[in-house]
Design an enzyme around this catalytic site. Structure first.
Site, PDB file in Angstrom:
ATOM      1  N   TYR A 143      31.002  38.950  20.516  1.00  0.00           N
ATOM      2  CA  TYR A 143      31.693  39.371  20.359  1.00  0.00           C
ATOM      3  C   TYR A 143      32.959  38.709  19.892  1.00  0.00           C
ATOM      4  O   TYR A 143      34.200  38.450  19.543  1.00  0.00           O
ATOM      5  CB  TYR A 143      32.452  40.460  21.563  1.00  0.00           C
TER       6      TYR A 143
ATOM      7  N   SER B 143      41.309  40.594  19.465  1.00  0.00           N
ATOM      8  CA  SER B 143      40.737  40.740  20.888  1.00  0.00           C
ATOM      9  C   SER B 143      41.572  40.274  21.611  1.00  0.00           C
ATOM     10  O   SER B 143      41.827  38.989  21.466  1.00  0.00           O
ATOM     11  CB  SER B 143      39.755  41.336  21.443  1.00  0.00           C
TER      12      SER B 143
HETATM   13  P1  NDP Z   1      36.013  52.743  18.544  1.00  0.00           P
HETATM   14  O1  NDP Z   1      34.343  52.015  19.608  1.00  0.00           O
HETATM   15  O2  NDP Z   1      36.306  54.273  20.075  1.00  0.00           O
HETATM   16  O3  NDP Z   1      36.363  53.431  17.352  1.00  0.00           O
HETATM   17  C1  NDP Z   1      35.982  52.072  16.522  1.00  0.00           C
HETATM   18  C2  NDP Z   1      36.795  52.977  15.034  1.00  0.00           C
HETATM   19  O4  NDP Z   1      35.493  51.890  14.295  1.00  0.00           O
HETATM   20  C3  NDP Z   1      35.901  54.506  14.955  1.00  0.00           C
HETATM   21  O5  NDP Z   1      36.743  54.314  13.707  1.00  0.00           O
HETATM   22  C4  NDP Z   1      34.131  53.070  13.614  1.00  0.00           C
HETATM   23  O6  NDP Z   1      34.149  54.357  12.775  1.00  0.00           O
HETATM   24  C5  NDP Z   1      34.722  52.389  13.294  1.00  0.00           C
HETATM   25  N1  NDP Z   1      33.542  51.746  12.625  1.00  0.00           N
HETATM   26  C6  NDP Z   1      32.903  50.893  13.578  1.00  0.00           C
HETATM   27  N2  NDP Z   1      31.495  50.177  12.919  1.00  0.00           N
HETATM   28  C7  NDP Z   1      31.827  50.552  11.709  1.00  0.00           C
HETATM   29  C8  NDP Z   1      31.432  50.213  10.357  1.00  0.00           C
HETATM   30  N3  NDP Z   1      30.239  49.497  10.439  1.00  0.00           N
HETATM   31  N4  NDP Z   1      31.919  50.425   9.086  1.00  0.00           N
HETATM   32  C9  NDP Z   1      33.038  51.965   9.596  1.00  0.00           C
HETATM   33  N5  NDP Z   1      33.786  51.706   9.779  1.00  0.00           N
HETATM   34  C10 NDP Z   1      33.186  51.550  11.754  1.00  0.00           C
HETATM   35  O7  NDP Z   1      36.904  51.237  18.898  1.00  0.00           O
HETATM   36  P2  NDP Z   1      38.495  50.995  19.486  1.00  0.00           P
HETATM   37  O8  NDP Z   1      39.453  51.936  19.156  1.00  0.00           O
HETATM   38  O9  NDP Z   1      38.149  50.590  20.872  1.00  0.00           O
HETATM   39  O10 NDP Z   1      38.344  49.305  18.525  1.00  0.00           O
HETATM   40  C11 NDP Z   1      39.237  49.295  17.362  1.00  0.00           C
HETATM   41  C12 NDP Z   1      39.168  47.576  17.442  1.00  0.00           C
HETATM   42  O11 NDP Z   1      39.675  47.243  18.532  1.00  0.00           O
HETATM   43  C13 NDP Z   1      37.899  46.919  17.138  1.00  0.00           C
HETATM   44  O12 NDP Z   1      38.248  46.319  16.175  1.00  0.00           O
HETATM   45  C14 NDP Z   1      37.578  46.189  18.486  1.00  0.00           C
HETATM   46  O13 NDP Z   1      37.229  45.584  19.113  1.00  0.00           O
HETATM   47  C15 NDP Z   1      39.729  46.256  18.827  1.00  0.00           C
HETATM   48  N6  NDP Z   1      39.857  46.324  20.024  1.00  0.00           N
HETATM   49  C16 NDP Z   1      39.420  47.291  21.063  1.00  0.00           C
HETATM   50  C17 NDP Z   1      39.845  47.040  22.652  1.00  0.00           C
HETATM   51  C18 NDP Z   1      39.639  48.513  23.007  1.00  0.00           C
HETATM   52  O14 NDP Z   1      40.068  47.907  24.582  1.00  0.00           O
HETATM   53  N7  NDP Z   1      38.946  49.147  22.684  1.00  0.00           N
HETATM   54  C19 NDP Z   1      39.890  45.844  22.638  1.00  0.00           C
HETATM   55  C20 NDP Z   1      40.359  44.744  22.179  1.00  0.00           C
HETATM   56  C21 NDP Z   1      40.594  44.883  20.168  1.00  0.00           C
HETATM   57  P3  NDP Z   1      32.901  56.007  13.527  1.00  0.00           P
HETATM   58  O15 NDP Z   1      33.862  56.702  13.824  1.00  0.00           O
HETATM   59  O16 NDP Z   1      32.840  56.291  12.333  1.00  0.00           O
HETATM   60  O17 NDP Z   1      31.654  55.756  13.910  1.00  0.00           O
END
Ligand code: NDP
Length: 246
Positions: free
Chosen positions: A155, A141
């Site tokens: 976070y 991040s």
């Molecule tokens: P989303 O909330 O859009 O998607 C999250 C994804 O992670 C989904 O596929 C979800 O599965 C899965 N997930 C969440 N919890 C679990 C768990 N316990 N076990 C397995 N799968 C899990 O998030 P983003 O796409 O925005 O984020 C993706 C990554 O990027 C994360 O690590 C986030 O911290 C990082 N990030 C995001 C930023 C942003 O601005 N969006 C900025 C910086 C970093 P399901 O669909 O089944 O819930």
């Protein structure tokens, strides 16, 4: 482009957002792609369908990253289904938000389980299946090394742990021809960070580009690090953040 032809990837949290964009991009570049999800089975199926539409094999695996046994099982299932593993993308993430005094023990445990322990365990399980050219890519991040806003203490702590992990890993895995890197997205439009909110607007203005990112922006960086051109890049972080941390 087929720079990942013949490769097999596992993307954790590949059902939505950045993970879904990564899964699709890797498939478009020639990789077979397994992905995990925790609850969005329908969304996961849609991503698998898109992977298959790109001409590659896809597989959705339900596995809660907070559950250590499920993490290891998901890696074994992916490697078993496709016969090998070349690329692990540790992407699954959650977004605990609030002042430090309000953070609960349960939130601390779950966040560290998903963002830190699962990354360690998935990597540990994946590496024995990888050969020369293997790749471990973790999604960090823009709030890992700099934290310009309040309420994200937990976070940020969890994401910064990936830095030490990845640097250590680079040394452990280099003799086997496997690299370990981080991609640090800036504010990216997903369910976690929806467009049109006051927070998203504030984040947009903090970027140098004054533009929010898309999942595809992070995905192209992951595809580069996964490919042969990045063979000598290891133990480092690549910011994909529109200049957020500039
Ligand atoms: P989303 O909330 O859009 O998607 C999250 C994804 O992670 C989904 O596929 C979800 O599965 C899965 N997930 C969440 N919890 C679990 C768990 N316990 N076990 C397995 N799968 C899990 O998030 P983003 O796409 O925005 O984020 C993706 C990554 O990027 C994360 O690590 C986030 O911290 C990082 N990030 C995001 C930023 C942003 O601005 N969006 C900025 C910086 C970093 P399901 O669909 O089944 O819930």
């Amino acid at each position: 482009m087929s720079r990942l032809a013949g490769k097999v990837a596992l993307v954790t949290g590949g059902s939505r957002g950045i993970g879904a964009a990564i899964a699709l991009r890797l498939a478009e570049e020639g990789a077979d792609v397994a992905l995990t999800y925790v609850s969005a089975a329908d969304r996961a199926k849609e991503v698998v369908a898109a992977v298959e539409a790109a001409g590659r094999r896809g597989l959705a695996i339900q596995a809660d990253s907070a559950d250590p046994a499920a993490v290891v099982r998901s890696v074994e299932e992916a490697a078993g289904a496709f016969g090998r593993l070349d690329i692990l993308v540790n992407n699954a993430g959650i977004f605990p938000y609030g002042p430090v005094e309000d953070v609960t023990l349960a939130e601390i445990d779950r966040t560290l389980a998903v963002h830190v322990r699962a990354v360690f365990l998935a990597t540990q399980a994946a590496v024995p299946h990888m050969g020369d050219g293997g790749r471990v890519i973790s999604i960090g991040s823009c709030w890992a090394t700099r934290v310009p806003v309040p309420n994200v203490t937990l976070y940020a702590m969890s994401k910064s742990a990936l830095i030490g992990f990845t640097k250590g890993l680079a040394h452990d895995l280099a003799p086997r021809g496997i690299t370990a890197n981080i991609v640090d997205p800036g504010p990216t439009v997903t369910d976690m960070n929806p467009e049109g909110t006051d927070e998203a607007e504030e984040e947009r203005l903090r970027t140098a580009a004054k533009v929010l990112g898309a999942g595809a922006d992070t995905a192209q960086a992951v595809a580069f690090l996964a490919g042969p051109d990045a063979r000598w890049i290891t133990g480092t972080s690549l910011a994909v953040d529109g200049g957020y941390t500039a």
